[in-house]
Design a protein around this motif. Structure first.
Motif, short mmCIF file in Angstrom:
data_model
loop_
_atom_site.label_atom_id
_atom_site.label_comp_id
_atom_site.label_asym_id
_atom_site.label_seq_id
_atom_site.Cartn_x
_atom_site.Cartn_y
_atom_site.Cartn_z
N SER A 196 0.80 -1.22 0.00
CA SER A 196 0.00 0.00 0.00
C SER A 196 0.84 1.28 0.00
CB SER A 196 -0.97 0.02 1.19
OG SER A 196 -1.88 -1.03 1.07
N SER A 197 2.02 1.21 -0.58
CA SER A 197 2.91 2.38 -0.72
C SER A 197 3.36 2.95 0.62
CB SER A 197 2.23 3.47 -1.57
OG SER A 197 1.92 2.99 -2.85
N VAL A 198 3.25 2.18 1.69
CA VAL A 198 3.70 2.64 3.01
C VAL A 198 5.22 2.73 3.01
CG1 VAL A 198 3.81 2.06 5.46
CG2 VAL A 198 1.69 1.67 4.18
N GLY A 199 5.76 3.85 3.49
CA GLY A 199 7.20 4.03 3.63
C GLY A 199 7.94 4.36 2.35
N ILE A 200 7.20 4.67 1.29
CA ILE A 200 7.83 4.98 -0.01
C ILE A 200 7.98 6.49 -0.17
CG2 ILE A 200 7.56 4.85 -2.51
CD1 ILE A 200 6.16 2.22 -2.19
N SER A 201 9.12 6.89 -0.71
CA SER A 201 9.38 8.31 -0.96
C SER A 201 10.04 8.50 -2.31
CB SER A 201 10.30 8.91 0.11
OG SER A 201 9.80 8.70 1.41
N LYS A 202 9.84 9.67 -2.87
CA LYS A 202 10.52 10.07 -4.09
C LYS A 202 11.59 11.09 -3.72
CE LYS A 202 9.67 11.95 -8.74
NZ LYS A 202 8.62 12.50 -9.65
N ALA A 203 12.85 10.77 -4.01
CA ALA A 203 13.96 11.64 -3.63
C ALA A 203 14.49 12.37 -4.86
CB ALA A 203 15.07 10.82 -3.00
N LYS A 204 14.63 13.69 -4.74
CA LYS A 204 15.10 14.51 -5.86
C LYS A 204 16.51 15.05 -5.65
CE LYS A 204 10.36 16.05 -6.70
NZ LYS A 204 9.42 17.21 -6.72
N ASN A 205 17.04 14.86 -4.44
CA ASN A 205 18.39 15.31 -4.15
C ASN A 205 18.94 14.52 -2.98
OD1 ASN A 205 17.44 16.65 -1.68
ND2 ASN A 205 16.53 18.16 -3.09
N ARG A 206 20.18 14.81 -2.61
CA ARG A 206 20.85 14.00 -1.58
C ARG A 206 20.16 14.13 -0.22
NH1 ARG A 206 26.06 11.65 -1.85
NH2 ARG A 206 27.01 11.18 0.19
N ALA A 207 19.72 15.31 0.12
CA ALA A 207 19.05 15.50 1.41
C ALA A 207 17.76 14.70 1.47
CB ALA A 207 18.77 16.98 1.64
N GLU A 208 16.97 14.73 0.37
CA GLU A 208 15.73 13.97 0.33
C GLU A 208 16.00 12.47 0.30
OE1 GLU A 208 13.28 15.28 -2.87
OE2 GLU A 208 12.87 17.25 -1.98
N LEU A 213 15.61 7.19 2.86
CA LEU A 213 16.21 5.96 3.36
C LEU A 213 15.90 5.78 4.85
CD1 LEU A 213 19.61 6.18 1.47
CD2 LEU A 213 17.93 4.34 1.22
N GLU A 214 15.91 6.87 5.59
CA GLU A 214 15.56 6.80 7.01
C GLU A 214 14.12 6.33 7.18
OE1 GLU A 214 17.10 7.36 10.03
OE2 GLU A 214 18.95 7.29 8.87
N LEU A 215 13.21 6.87 6.37
CA LEU A 215 11.80 6.49 6.46
C LEU A 215 11.61 5.02 6.11
CD1 LEU A 215 8.79 7.16 6.81
CD2 LEU A 215 8.75 7.80 4.38
N ALA A 216 12.18 4.59 5.00
CA ALA A 216 12.03 3.19 4.58
C ALA A 216 12.60 2.24 5.62
CB ALA A 216 12.71 2.98 3.22
N ALA A 217 13.71 2.64 6.24
CA ALA A 217 14.36 1.78 7.23
C ALA A 217 13.54 1.63 8.51
CB ALA A 217 15.74 2.34 7.56
N ARG A 218 12.55 2.48 8.70
CA ARG A 218 11.66 2.33 9.86
C ARG A 218 10.75 1.12 9.69
NH1 ARG A 218 8.36 7.65 10.30
NH2 ARG A 218 7.14 6.26 11.64
N PHE A 219 10.50 0.71 8.44
CA PHE A 219 9.52 -0.33 8.17
C PHE A 219 10.12 -1.69 7.84
CE2 PHE A 219 7.31 3.66 7.33
CZ PHE A 219 6.13 3.47 8.03
N ASP A 220 11.40 -1.73 7.45
CA ASP A 220 11.98 -3.01 7.07
C ASP A 220 13.50 -2.93 7.13
OD1 ASP A 220 11.95 -5.67 6.24
OD2 ASP A 220 11.88 -5.18 4.11
N ARG A 221 14.13 -4.10 7.26
CA ARG A 221 15.60 -4.17 7.26
C ARG A 221 16.15 -4.33 5.84
NH1 ARG A 221 17.02 -9.49 6.50
NH2 ARG A 221 19.18 -9.06 7.08
N ARG A 222 15.26 -4.56 4.88
CA ARG A 222 15.65 -4.70 3.48
C ARG A 222 15.02 -3.56 2.69
NH1 ARG A 222 17.18 -9.63 1.51
NH2 ARG A 222 15.68 -9.67 -0.20
N LEU A 223 15.83 -2.84 1.93
CA LEU A 223 15.38 -1.64 1.23
C LEU A 223 15.64 -1.78 -0.26
CD1 LEU A 223 17.03 0.98 3.63
CD2 LEU A 223 14.83 -0.21 3.92
N ILE A 224 14.83 -1.08 -1.04
CA ILE A 224 14.97 -1.05 -2.49
C ILE A 224 15.00 0.41 -2.94
CG2 ILE A 224 13.62 -1.31 -4.62
CD1 ILE A 224 14.91 -3.81 -4.12
#
Length: 373
Positions: A196-208, A213-224
């Motif tokens: 359901s798109s939980v924890g997904i973000s669109k990054a346009k620069n290094r800060a984003e 990555l911080e947000l995605a890492a809250r939900f799983d130990r494996r990231l894409i």
């Protein structure tokens, strides 16, 4: 109890961020089933992981989500009252599903629901159940593994990087350097095991990117992390076990940056166009790739397969297979099959029959080596 009816257990709720989505799905299924054919037995899994069985429904179906929040008597009277007849006989103590139901429709979305865990439980109970089995559910839930399987069978995908949360936490700059060099901006960052798109973000620069990555890492130990492609988002439904039927192709036209949780379940201006306005050859290729992906996972019952289509160069990319897609009458999967001539109640009937058929086929497997040379 009328034994002429199929005793259909609906397992819903669950310990995930998609708990509320599951309640809506369960309510829709319960209201849609033919009371002349089915005796529905609701089984609620609370956010704390408590399993509570409600009394069988033989005709008087709930009209709101409130009755589906079964109570074991530990809540206040107002909440218990909202449960009406379902709550009155709710059982929080252990109960035996295999003696109470003929077939299960598990509509728990996300982790601990469509990742093979509940499917494994139902396999151990030797119960027929709607949807994909243990292996395909687990692979279908883990985007990293799913992409690995797709690559093995040669399905077209966008470029991506898989990484562990520990890698990100130990080597932040090195990780972002690699993403910038191999994928560039913008890019999408996702937890591998979340729906359901939980924890997904669109990054346009290094800060984003760091925030994503911080947000995605809250939900799983494996990231894409996936590269961005300018494309239209197309989806198709697949129905069947070994003989597959596909729906029409639909398109998601999101008013936001991407089709996130808010857009999927709270509207947020998103438009679903069914059927999608695409050339016939694109629709045909989508159907072919969807079936191939379904078979590559060894899926069964149902799946929604999502694609990106770059209209400028006429190139298709498979995004993912959702083995337990949203299943309310207003969700994409049922709407796609409705446009193909299969109504919501008929879709439920077919899925139940497919579950029983697949279970019967499994019973043919030898369990002992006796008599084998």
């Amino acid at each position: 109890m009328n034994r002429e009816k199929i005793r259909l257990g609906i397992i819903y709720g669950g310990k995930s961020s998609e708990h509320e989505v599951s309640l809506r799905t369960a309510l829709s299924v319960i209201k849609a089933v033919d009371a002349a054919k089915y005796e529905v037995i609701p089984v609620f899994v609370s956010l704390e992981g408590k399993w509570i069985r409600g009394e069988a429904l033989t005709g008087q179906l709930p009209e709101t989500i409130a009755p589906l929040r079964l109570t074991d008597g530990s809540t206040d009277k107002a909440e218990a009252s909202a449960g009406k007849s379902l709550a009155k006989s709710a059982v929080a103590s252990p109960f035996t599903l295999s003696q109470d139901v003929d077939v299960i429709f598990p509509v728990i979305h996300g982790p601990n629901g469509e990742d093979g865990t509940i499917q494994g439980l139902l396999e151990l109970a030797n119960l027929p159940y709607v949807g994909t089995g243990v292996m395909a559910s687990a692979v279908g839930m883990d985007k990293w593994m799913m992409k690995t399987v797709f690559a093995q069978v040669g399905l077209p995908q966008v470029n991506y990087i898989g990484l562990l949360r520990s890698q990100w936490e130990k080597e932040r700059d090195t990780t972002m350097d690699r993403i910038e060099q191999e994928l560039g901006y913008p890019c999408f960052v996702k937890p591998a095991n979340m729906g359901s798109s939980v924890g997904i973000s669109k990054a346009k620069n290094r800060a984003e990117l760091a925030q994503a990555l911080e947000l995605a890492a809250r939900f799983d130990r494996r990231l894409i992390v996936e590269e961005f492609v300018k494309a239209r988002e197309l989806e198709i439904g697949v129905l069947g076990n070994e003989e597959l039927v596909t729906s029409v192709v639909g398109e998601v036209i999101a008013s936001k940056e991407f089709y996130d949780y808010e857009a999927k379940y709270k509207g947020a201006g998103t438009e679903l166009q069914i059927p999608a306005q695409v050339p016939e050859h694109v629709a045909e290729e989508i159907a072919q790739i969807a079936k191939k992906a379904f078979q590559a996972l060894d899926a069964s019952g149902l799946s929604r397969v999502d694609f990106f289509w770059n209209e400028e160069n006429d190139k298709l990319y498979i995004n993912e297979v959702n083995t337990m897609p949203g299943f309310t009458p207003h969700s994409m999967y049922p709407l796609l099959f409705q446009a193909a001539g299969i109504s919501y109640p008929e879709l439920i009937d077919r899925l139940v029959r497919l579950a029983i058929e697949r279970h019967a086929d499994k019973q043919r497997n030898a369990v002992e080596a006796e008599g084998l040379d």
